[in-house]
Design a protein around this motif. Sequence first.
Motif, PDB file in Angstrom:
ATOM      1  N   ALA B  24       4.001  19.691  -8.483  1.00 47.67           N
ATOM      2  CA  ALA B  24       3.826  18.501  -9.326  1.00 47.67           C
ATOM      3  C   ALA B  24       3.920  17.250  -8.465  1.00 47.67           C
ATOM      4  N   ILE B  25       4.857  17.254  -7.543  1.00 45.62           N
ATOM      5  CA  ILE B  25       5.016  16.100  -6.648  1.00 45.62           C
ATOM      6  C   ILE B  25       3.765  15.918  -5.796  1.00 45.62           C
ATOM      7  N   GLU B  26       3.138  17.034  -5.409  1.00 47.41           N
ATOM      8  CA  GLU B  26       1.881  16.957  -4.671  1.00 47.41           C
ATOM      9  C   GLU B  26       0.811  16.246  -5.470  1.00 47.41           C
ATOM     10  N   ALA B  27       0.765  16.552  -6.773  1.00 49.96           N
ATOM     11  CA  ALA B  27      -0.252  15.936  -7.635  1.00 49.96           C
ATOM     12  C   ALA B  27      -0.131  14.418  -7.593  1.00 49.96           C
ATOM     13  N   ILE B  28       1.106  13.965  -7.476  1.00 51.90           N
ATOM     14  CA  ILE B  28       1.325  12.515  -7.494  1.00 51.90           C
ATOM     15  C   ILE B  28       0.890  11.881  -6.182  1.00 51.90           C
ATOM     16  N   ASN B  29       0.987  12.629  -5.104  1.00 47.60           N
ATOM     17  CA  ASN B  29       0.607  12.044  -3.819  1.00 47.60           C
ATOM     18  C   ASN B  29      -0.886  11.811  -3.709  1.00 47.60           C
ATOM     19  N   ASN B  30      -1.637  12.271  -4.690  1.00 50.32           N
ATOM     20  CA  ASN B  30      -3.065  11.968  -4.713  1.00 50.32           C
ATOM     21  C   ASN B  30      -3.387  10.820  -5.651  1.00 50.32           C
ATOM     22  N   ALA B  31      -2.386  10.301  -6.322  1.00 48.75           N
ATOM     23  CA  ALA B  31      -2.638   9.259  -7.333  1.00 48.75           C
ATOM     24  C   ALA B  31      -2.597   7.873  -6.706  1.00 48.75           C
ATOM     25  N   GLY B  32      -3.035   6.885  -7.471  1.00 47.08           N
ATOM     26  CA  GLY B  32      -3.065   5.495  -6.998  1.00 47.08           C
ATOM     27  C   GLY B  32      -1.677   5.007  -6.632  1.00 47.08           C
ATOM     28  N   THR B  33      -1.592   4.300  -5.510  1.00 46.21           N
ATOM     29  CA  THR B  33      -0.299   3.834  -4.991  1.00 46.21           C
ATOM     30  C   THR B  33       0.350   2.801  -5.895  1.00 46.21           C
ATOM     31  N   CYS B  34       1.690   2.884  -5.993  1.00 46.74           N
ATOM     32  CA  CYS B  34       2.456   1.841  -6.680  1.00 46.74           C
ATOM     33  C   CYS B  34       3.587   1.384  -5.775  1.00 46.74           C
ATOM     34  N   GLY B  42      13.859 -11.601  -9.688  1.00 50.36           N
ATOM     35  CA  GLY B  42      12.963 -10.777 -10.490  1.00 50.36           C
ATOM     36  C   GLY B  42      12.609  -9.473  -9.804  1.00 50.36           C
ATOM     37  N   VAL B  43      11.653  -8.758 -10.414  1.00 50.49           N
ATOM     38  CA  VAL B  43      11.150  -7.516  -9.825  1.00 50.49           C
ATOM     39  C   VAL B  43       9.630  -7.607  -9.802  1.00 50.49           C
ATOM     40  N   VAL B  44       9.037  -7.100  -8.711  1.00 49.90           N
ATOM     41  CA  VAL B  44       7.591  -7.122  -8.561  1.00 49.90           C
ATOM     42  C   VAL B  44       7.091  -5.688  -8.483  1.00 49.90           C
ATOM     43  N   MET B  45       6.017  -5.373  -9.208  1.00 53.56           N
ATOM     44  CA  MET B  45       5.403  -4.045  -9.046  1.00 53.56           C
ATOM     45  C   MET B  45       3.912  -4.244  -8.841  1.00 53.56           C
ATOM     46  N   ALA B  46       3.394  -3.644  -7.795  1.00 52.40           N
ATOM     47  CA  ALA B  46       1.967  -3.780  -7.520  1.00 52.40           C
ATOM     48  C   ALA B  46       1.371  -2.389  -7.502  1.00 52.40           C
ATOM     49  N   SER B  47       0.185  -2.223  -8.098  1.00 60.18           N
ATOM     50  CA  SER B  47      -0.419  -0.894  -8.080  1.00 60.18           C
ATOM     51  C   SER B  47      -1.900  -0.961  -7.780  1.00 60.18           C
ATOM     52  N   GLU B  48      -2.345   0.157  -7.232  1.00 58.51           N
ATOM     53  CA  GLU B  48      -3.748   0.280  -6.876  1.00 58.51           C
ATOM     54  C   GLU B  48      -4.493   0.757  -8.110  1.00 58.51           C
ATOM     55  N   LYS B  49      -5.557   0.061  -8.450  1.00 63.86           N
ATOM     56  CA  LYS B  49      -6.346   0.494  -9.604  1.00 63.86           C
ATOM     57  C   LYS B  49      -7.510   1.317  -9.073  1.00 63.86           C
ATOM     58  N   ARG B  50      -7.561   2.576  -9.452  1.00 67.90           N
ATOM     59  CA  ARG B  50      -8.661   3.421  -8.974  1.00 67.90           C
ATOM     60  C   ARG B  50      -9.780   3.378 -10.018  1.00 67.90           C
ATOM     61  N   VAL B  51     -10.788   2.563  -9.770  1.00 69.59           N
ATOM     62  CA  VAL B  51     -11.885   2.467 -10.737  1.00 69.59           C
ATOM     63  C   VAL B  51     -12.858   3.599 -10.453  1.00 69.59           C
ATOM     64  N   THR B  52     -12.896   4.571 -11.325  1.00 70.24           N
ATOM     65  CA  THR B  52     -13.747   5.731 -11.049  1.00 70.24           C
ATOM     66  C   THR B  52     -15.203   5.459 -11.420  1.00 70.24           C
ATOM     67  N   PRO B 226      -9.095  -8.548  -6.214  1.00 74.40           N
ATOM     68  CA  PRO B 226      -8.264  -8.498  -7.422  1.00 74.40           C
ATOM     69  C   PRO B 226      -8.611  -7.337  -8.357  1.00 74.40           C
ATOM     70  N   GLU B 227      -9.863  -6.877  -8.319  1.00 79.79           N
ATOM     71  CA  GLU B 227     -10.234  -5.790  -9.240  1.00 79.79           C
ATOM     72  C   GLU B 227      -9.552  -4.487  -8.883  1.00 79.79           C
ATOM     73  N   LYS B 228      -9.131  -4.389  -7.588  1.00 79.13           N
ATOM     74  CA  LYS B 228      -8.605  -3.104  -7.163  1.00 79.13           C
ATOM     75  C   LYS B 228      -7.098  -3.013  -7.285  1.00 79.13           C
ATOM     76  N   MET B 229      -6.445  -4.130  -7.607  1.00 80.85           N
ATOM     77  CA  MET B 229      -4.995  -4.049  -7.706  1.00 80.85           C
ATOM     78  C   MET B 229      -4.488  -4.785  -8.927  1.00 80.85           C
ATOM     79  N   GLU B 230      -3.301  -4.362  -9.336  1.00 78.91           N
ATOM     80  CA  GLU B 230      -2.661  -4.991 -10.486  1.00 78.91           C
ATOM     81  C   GLU B 230      -1.271  -5.436 -10.068  1.00 78.91           C
ATOM     82  N   LEU B 231      -1.001  -6.739 -10.242  1.00 80.74           N
ATOM     83  CA  LEU B 231       0.301  -7.270  -9.848  1.00 80.74           C
ATOM     84  C   LEU B 231       1.109  -7.607 -11.091  1.00 80.74           C
ATOM     85  N   PHE B 232       2.329  -7.123 -11.113  1.00 86.36           N
ATOM     86  CA  PHE B 232       3.196  -7.332 -12.269  1.00 86.36           C
ATOM     87  C   PHE B 232       4.492  -7.976 -11.794  1.00 86.36           C
TER      88      PHE B 232
END
Lengths: 204, 268
Positions: B24-34, B42-52, B226-232
Amino acid sequence: MSILEYNGAAIIAMAGKDCVGIACDTRLGAQAQTVACDFRKVFKMSDKIFVGLAGLATDVLTMQNLLKFRQNLYELREDRELTPKVFSNVLSNLLYEKRFGPYFIEPVVAGLDENNQPFLSGMDLIGAPVYTDDFVVTGTATANMYGMCETLYKKDMEPDQLFETLSQALLASLDRDALSGWGATVHIITKDGVTSRELKGRMD
Amino acid sequence: MARRYDSSTTTFSPEGRLHQVEYAIEAINNAGTCVGILAKDGVVMASEKRVTSGLLAPTKSSEKTYKLCQHAACNVAGLTADANILIDQARLRAGRYEYQYCEQIPIEQLVEHVCNYKQAYTQYGGLRPFGVAFLFAGYDAHHGFQLYQSDPSGNYSGWKATVIGANNQAGKSLLKNEYGSSSEEKEGEMKVEGAAEEIAMPDVNEALRLAVKVLNKTMDATATSPEKMELFVMSLKDGACVHKILNKDETQKVIDEVEAESSAAGDS
């Protein structure tokens, strides 16, 4: 003694032109004894939705928390705000879930819909709703309030006139009811915001 | 040899491993980075948006960041379908806690609840584990701003800065060097207690830039947009938590600032 008359309450909600008003008394009693004069029964759920809960005080507070919970969950899941009609349905559903051991409250919902048009609904303690376009009343002084509202109500009142009408209707009804009174609060809701005022009435 | 022990989640292998959990952990290593970074305000979270596909309908407000309650949010790496179940669980738990105590749920308790739910799928029922890792960002009155990471095993830990998803090791090594720039800085794994004892905790804007820098390193494409990432960003305003997902212009601004920084420093 009816359990719905133990604590005492009086709530009126009225529709105006592109606005709604909702008003309540602030007495909390234990039958004849008055215990508090700052117990408000009208709660703001959002800028556009107010709910008035008349009946047993413990259920009033519990239902307020329950409604807040359900509203939060809806907004998180659906990523949009509740509309007054849907909120009224949620409330009705919650009450009917306890059909054979109900919450002792008889609520009214007042709000502005997506087009900023007034929405009013009232229901009994097991969730049977009624939708009107003029006014809804609930509490221990309903006979008085119905009379006052029927007499004083006019269609399409502006916010200031609505405030006057609502306040006079409520104040006059409270005086003849032993279980409600001891102060009153009025909220007038328009698309630009909410104005809340305290009324000066007989403190008995 | 591991094959005999890897089809059932509820069986240990002779080496003492739960293979299903590891897969299961392997499955996550193929997912978009966060990336998650704790800042002093505050807290910042940035993630990669994988537009298929360009044909995909635009999602609601976000596809990686989810609000759990007024004072907590999370980022997802892994199977979105699995994540939806867990996010709903978290929302219910936070709501029920507030209903019962008329107080906001402390963040660690919320995280622990989700993790306990995940753990049950590694021990009972013969069901597969959830293929999701989370970054939880939250604020409570007891411990201030906090950042937690959780994985399919149901294990969680508090971090000052961390990365999950694809290329997380590269991201983590960058953070190790650049977060706080303090030499006694460990990997950043510790429970945050009280105010920032570490001298060099960044503020939200610095944290945003650092997060974008990490994403630049972990993302495949060389050009970031900006389309490829999401900043929170989660911060406090008038005592209440504010959740903000940066819009396109604001995201571009941070990207530009990072560009300027790296060209000024002569980085390659």
